[in-house]
Motif scaffolding. Structure first.
Motif, PDB file in Angstrom:
ATOM      1  N   THR A 108      49.920  44.818  32.513  1.00 49.35           N
ATOM      2  CA  THR A 108      48.794  45.533  31.905  1.00 49.35           C
ATOM      3  C   THR A 108      47.562  45.483  32.796  1.00 49.35           C
ATOM      4  O   THR A 108      46.874  46.491  32.984  1.00 49.35           O
ATOM      5  CB  THR A 108      48.474  44.952  30.516  1.00 49.35           C
ATOM      6  N   SER A 109      47.277  44.305  33.355  1.00 51.03           N
ATOM      7  CA  SER A 109      46.133  44.183  34.270  1.00 51.03           C
ATOM      8  C   SER A 109      46.330  45.074  35.487  1.00 51.03           C
ATOM      9  O   SER A 109      45.384  45.706  35.971  1.00 51.03           O
ATOM     10  CB  SER A 109      45.956  42.724  34.704  1.00 51.03           C
ATOM     11  N   LEU A 110      47.563  45.139  35.998  1.00 50.46           N
ATOM     12  CA  LEU A 110      47.841  45.990  37.153  1.00 50.46           C
ATOM     13  C   LEU A 110      47.664  47.460  36.808  1.00 50.46           C
ATOM     14  O   LEU A 110      47.091  48.229  37.592  1.00 50.46           O
ATOM     15  CB  LEU A 110      49.258  45.731  37.670  1.00 50.46           C
ATOM     16  N   ALA A 111      48.139  47.870  35.627  1.00 53.92           N
ATOM     17  CA  ALA A 111      47.962  49.262  35.192  1.00 53.92           C
ATOM     18  C   ALA A 111      46.478  49.602  35.117  1.00 53.92           C
ATOM     19  O   ALA A 111      46.050  50.671  35.561  1.00 53.92           O
ATOM     20  CB  ALA A 111      48.632  49.486  33.837  1.00 53.92           C
ATOM     21  N   ALA A 112      45.679  48.688  34.563  1.00 48.58           N
ATOM     22  CA  ALA A 112      44.238  48.918  34.468  1.00 48.58           C
ATOM     23  C   ALA A 112      43.603  49.001  35.845  1.00 48.58           C
ATOM     24  O   ALA A 112      42.720  49.837  36.086  1.00 48.58           O
ATOM     25  CB  ALA A 112      43.591  47.794  33.654  1.00 48.58           C
ATOM     26  N   ALA A 113      44.052  48.156  36.758  1.00 49.67           N
ATOM     27  CA  ALA A 113      43.509  48.178  38.120  1.00 49.67           C
ATOM     28  C   ALA A 113      43.840  49.499  38.815  1.00 49.67           C
ATOM     29  O   ALA A 113      43.022  50.027  39.577  1.00 49.67           O
ATOM     30  CB  ALA A 113      44.044  46.997  38.921  1.00 49.67           C
ATOM     31  N   MET A 114      45.029  50.047  38.558  1.00 52.07           N
ATOM     32  CA  MET A 114      45.373  51.337  39.152  1.00 52.07           C
ATOM     33  C   MET A 114      44.494  52.450  38.602  1.00 52.07           C
ATOM     34  O   MET A 114      44.094  53.354  39.343  1.00 52.07           O
ATOM     35  CB  MET A 114      46.855  51.650  38.924  1.00 52.07           C
ATOM     36  N   ASP A 134      51.121  52.210  30.514  1.00 53.73           N
ATOM     37  CA  ASP A 134      51.426  50.785  30.422  1.00 53.73           C
ATOM     38  C   ASP A 134      52.483  50.607  29.344  1.00 53.73           C
ATOM     39  O   ASP A 134      52.217  50.754  28.161  1.00 53.73           O
ATOM     40  CB  ASP A 134      50.164  49.987  30.070  1.00 53.73           C
ATOM     41  N   GLY A 135      53.704  50.301  29.770  1.00 54.73           N
ATOM     42  CA  GLY A 135      54.824  50.235  28.839  1.00 54.73           C
ATOM     43  C   GLY A 135      54.926  48.913  28.102  1.00 54.73           C
ATOM     44  O   GLY A 135      54.352  47.898  28.492  1.00 54.73           O
ATOM     45  N   LEU A 182      46.201  47.378  27.062  1.00 50.89           N
ATOM     46  CA  LEU A 182      45.521  48.186  28.073  1.00 50.89           C
ATOM     47  C   LEU A 182      44.120  48.562  27.612  1.00 50.89           C
ATOM     48  O   LEU A 182      43.199  48.670  28.423  1.00 50.89           O
ATOM     49  CB  LEU A 182      46.335  49.440  28.394  1.00 50.89           C
ATOM     50  N   ALA A 183      43.953  48.760  26.321  1.00 52.78           N
ATOM     51  CA  ALA A 183      42.618  49.073  25.791  1.00 52.78           C
ATOM     52  C   ALA A 183      41.641  47.950  26.115  1.00 52.78           C
ATOM     53  O   ALA A 183      40.514  48.194  26.559  1.00 52.78           O
ATOM     54  CB  ALA A 183      42.693  49.290  24.280  1.00 52.78           C
ATOM     55  N   THR A 184      42.068  46.705  25.915  1.00 53.98           N
ATOM     56  CA  THR A 184      41.215  45.557  26.229  1.00 53.98           C
ATOM     57  C   THR A 184      40.944  45.476  27.721  1.00 53.98           C
ATOM     58  O   THR A 184      39.803  45.258  28.152  1.00 53.98           O
ATOM     59  CB  THR A 184      41.878  44.252  25.755  1.00 53.98           C
ATOM     60  N   ALA A 185      41.989  45.673  28.527  1.00 51.59           N
ATOM     61  CA  ALA A 185      41.845  45.580  29.979  1.00 51.59           C
ATOM     62  C   ALA A 185      40.904  46.639  30.524  1.00 51.59           C
ATOM     63  O   ALA A 185      40.251  46.429  31.549  1.00 51.59           O
ATOM     64  CB  ALA A 185      43.216  45.690  30.651  1.00 51.59           C
ATOM     65  N   LEU A 186      40.827  47.785  29.842  1.00 57.27           N
ATOM     66  CA  LEU A 186      39.949  48.875  30.276  1.00 57.27           C
ATOM     67  C   LEU A 186      38.625  48.911  29.509  1.00 57.27           C
ATOM     68  O   LEU A 186      37.782  49.762  29.782  1.00 57.27           O
ATOM     69  CB  LEU A 186      40.667  50.219  30.117  1.00 57.27           C
TER      70      LEU A 186
END
Length: 257
Positions: A23-29, A143-144, A53-57
């Motif tokens: 999830t962190s990687l998806a947000a970083a992308m 983010d799966g 992902l909502a939290t990460a973003l």
């Protein structure tokens, strides 16, 4: 598998074992894409029921695709006899309405996964809506859900890039190899690659076996990311020179994105 597509939308699906940092990687992308392409349309889809992902973003979720599905199903249960095309149009309208517009990207959460065999036709309509939605964006990052079930259920049936994330554990590498094997039969994609995350040492890298999946980036454990997670802060606030964001940029480069 090679995807037959007429539009040049890049759809990146991120999958892997739970707890490996996908999830962190998806947000970083998403962060890197928004910085690289300020004039392009970027969509982040949170397909994990935990809505990480909502939290990460740093996004506040106002509605989910599954909630929309339930609302459309309710109209059918009440005796509405509209055609499939009318239901599809309503679903698409509601999804656009539930989408959150952020600085440099848009966001939508899928919500809790569908129960097996429940309202299959409506679910298929919504899958079609998601595909139509993707066609209106230049880049889509999904983010799966952790594990392999979304591949089995064909939730991420058509993507251009399948990114499999693992840590240096044997279990993590086994999971991504299993996902890749199943995806060979069930997912249409152009390119697959792995990320080995939370690397502690060069010695551990030498022991990692991802099978035939090419490794696009080895990302070192990042204390700043860990602090960000603990504080519940957005990955978007991380500097571009942190290990995670550099790794995300390397992945996009090697995928030709």
């Amino acid at each position: 598998m090679i995807q037959d597509t007429q539009k040049n939308t890049k759809v990146i699906a991120v999958a892997g074992k739970g707890g490996v940092g996908k999830t962190s990687l998806a947000a970083a992308m998403v962060k890197v894409l928004a910085a690289r392409y300020p004039d392009r349309r970027i969509l982040a889809i949170d397909a994990d029921p935990a809505v990480g992902l909502a939290t990460a973003l740093g996004v506040e979720v106002h509605g989910t695709i599954d909630a929309i599905r339930k609302a459309v199903v309710a109209t059918v249960e009440e005796g509405d006899t509209r055609s499939a095309l009318e239901l599809l149009a309503e679903s698409e309208y509601r999804i656009y309405d539930a989408m959150t517009e952020c600085d440099g990207f848009a966001f939508i959460a899928v919500g809790r996964p569908e129960s097996a065999g429940c309202y299959c036709k409506i679910n298929n309509y919504l899958k079609a809506v998601i595909q139509l939605l993707s066609d209106n964006f230049d880049y889509v990052v999904i983010d799966g859900e952790a594990g392999i079930e979304q591949i089995n259920r064909r939730v991420m049936e058509r993507v251009t890039h399948l990114l499999l994330v693992t840590d240096t554990s044997r279990k993590g590498t086994q999971v991504i190899q299993t996902i890749q094997q199943v995806a060979e039969e069930l997912v249409m994609y152009e390119q697959v690659g792995a990320v080995v995350n939370r690397v502690l040492s060069e010695a551990s890298v030498r022991l990692v076996d991802t099978g035939k999946i090419p490794v696009l980036s080895y990302i070192a454990t990042d204390e700043l990311l860990a602090e960000t997670d603990l504080r519940g802060e957005s990955v978007l606030g991380l500097p571009f020179d942190t290990a995670l964001v550099r790794g995300a940029a390397e992945v996009l480069d090697k995928m030709g994105i």
